[in-house]
Design an enzyme around this catalytic site. Sequence first.
Site, PDB file in Angstrom:
ATOM      1  CB  THR A 217      -0.934   0.034   1.220  1.00  0.00           C
ATOM      2  OG1 THR A 217      -0.155  -0.040   2.423  1.00  0.00           O
ATOM      3  CG2 THR A 217      -1.913  -1.126   1.187  1.00  0.00           C
ATOM      4  CD  GLU A 235      -3.539  -5.392  10.159  1.00  0.00           C
ATOM      5  OE1 GLU A 235      -3.281  -4.393  10.838  1.00  0.00           O
ATOM      6  OE2 GLU A 235      -3.037  -5.601   9.035  1.00  0.00           O
ATOM      7  CG  ASP A 346      -3.317  -2.656  15.577  1.00  0.00           C
ATOM      8  OD1 ASP A 346      -2.344  -3.227  15.080  1.00  0.00           O
ATOM      9  OD2 ASP A 346      -4.201  -2.100  14.903  1.00  0.00           O
ATOM     10  CB  CYS A 658     -15.829   0.322   8.742  1.00  0.00           C
ATOM     11  SG  CYS A 658     -15.223   1.864   8.041  1.00  0.00           S
TER      12      CYS A 658
END
Length: 724
Positions: A217, A235, A346, A658
């Site tokens: 990304t 993740e 995280d 989300c």
Amino acid sequence: MRSRGLSVSALIFIGSLSIFVAFFMVFLVVNFEKSDDGNDEVPYASITVKEEPDKEGQVEPSPSNDDAIVNYASTEWTTHGGDYYNRRYSMLNQITTENIVDLKPTWVSSLGSGAENKYSGEATPIVVEGIMYIATGANDIFAIDAKTGEQIWAYTPEIPQEMDTVCCGWTTRGVAVGDGKVYAGLLDARLIALDQKTGELLWETTVAEWEEGYTVTSAPLYYNGKVYTGVAGGEYGIRGRVMAYDSDLGSEVWRFYTIPGPADEHGDTWPSDNDAWLTGGGPVWNTPAVDPELGYIYFATGNTAPDLDGSNREGDNLYANSVVAVNAENGEYVWHFQEVHHDIWDMDPANPVILFDVEKDGEMRKGLGQAGKTGWIYFLDRIDGTPLVGIEEKPVPQDERQKTAATQPFPVGDAFVPQGVTEEDIERDLVNTFEGEIGDIFTPFWDVPVTLKPSPQGGANWPPSAYNPDTELFYVLGNDTYVALSKEDEAAYEEGSMYIGSIMAPVSNAPQRGTITAMDVKTNKIVWQVDWDAIAYSGVLTTAGNLVFVGHNDGRLIAFDAKTGEQVWEYMMNAGANAPSVTYEIDGEQYISIYVAGNALAGTKHGDKVYTFKLGGALQEGQVIDASAKGKATKVETEVTVSVDTGLTSYKNSCIACHGDQGANGHNGPNLQNSTVAENKEEVIDRIINGKGAMPSFKDTLTAEEIDAIAEYVATVISPLGDK
């Protein structure tokens, strides 16, 4: 007769041995830092240095690049961070706080790409020789005339639409330009090179396999004949890495693993009785910075895996959650600084590293700043990684089940967002039905939910910070949001599947706030701060015109006085302004440009346009240039049959970033498996159409058939999972 003196060879041997011992002693000593306030030395365990400076505090200049001077951005914007130091500062000063009221659009171009809900527009435009290079969330790449907005060429890669290993929305943060080529990391973990003049594909190489959880990304970095990129996917239980590729051939030159193996240096920070390191995470979300004089590149590494479960990975878990310096030529480790030991929250650093030179205590220092999700900026000396401003290891709360670290680094100075939840917060922000426990940063959790700040949104997330040498201020965007963390039953690692380890749930109906903060790099103290009733999720540009530019979720590009924080200008655009702006000059005129396409995680309105401004811009309202890819197929409306497959596809395109896979462990949305709203299809439809809280309305971006399909899928497939 034997001479009583030593032979020449013996003298040489003793001299060499003395030099070796001296350097070895220096190596042993570099673990202590004098605190800024003159207190006694503080034992410091977060730094390891492999290569040492010489007697003047410098290392020998790197042979990799004869030109060791890094200039500030001016007429062009040639790298992701504006220059090799990632400072995002431009020397252009035609636009100032005094005349910015006359800053108006001069062209707006529609790219016809990346406007669908699953995409996020986060890319920084690159401007070289009057041409702008920009990539959309769909990974389409465009070359545009930076003066007129007209398309020169477009490249559309074939990204597998069935990809299901994307953690945080489909996006890219941009491209790199160098050696006559345009380089891009694609979401399916490929690196490509295009001809800078024509857009023709020159080479491509597979960086990793997306089916295993790897994606790319970040914008790549071009430097001295090499292209540098890192992989995302923490993740999904990846083993993070940064690679350098030959810019002509696309072949890999070197590879640095951000998670060391058992036989590697610092491999002992992982358990010796299991292979947790193989799936240990350590993604790299950001574009590296370069110091050509030292010959080092610098980057920040992401979270450990599983993100929120530390029970099976005892130790500090290097090099996750760290700033790392490696040799730009061969990838050899130089030093690291770990911001969070044994992360279970995280709290990984996603913000790009910024390099700067500053006079401190009467001497010029080679500084480095990295803004963490923790809400602190970590200011370091970039030669050896020691603190530029004091950082102290302090004891933190413990939970032996999570194998928590005994101490964590606490920077001296100010945090730029709140770092704990108080009873006053509950009374002001949280619903009356709030249950569970509250805590501060580094409070551990297990089976009882603990509500904390900052959330995994940060603090500082990916939106880049900036440094202005005129003000000597570091500008950072922050998020002030709540999260509830609790331990779930341990899930075994499965290649290509989410590997979170615990439950990460936003607090229902809690407000989301943001900050724009100017920090003094010499003291790490707040100089000014602006508070928003929305997360700050775009990035920063600062200029010699005493300006700071920041995009807002509601579509505004806003300018502040760089010294005082006073707002001096704004312009409303047609979608979420969730990417950093840039500035450049053509024919003596200064331009400001920003890609305006919205963001899935920020829940903002989507779009497909580049807005460009100059003093006295005379664009008529509604006038838009079509810069879309020539010959690209247009969307054809067809009858949609509502089915589980249709609902799943629409859910993945619009909701997964989300709310997460199967409705759980998303990044902003609540757990739909336990939601009472998710049980009722009509309530789901109402929420999709009208939105609520942090969730925007989708009535203008989804068809009635798509809304119905998603609601059917949520109510009949996802919701019952909460009872299993």
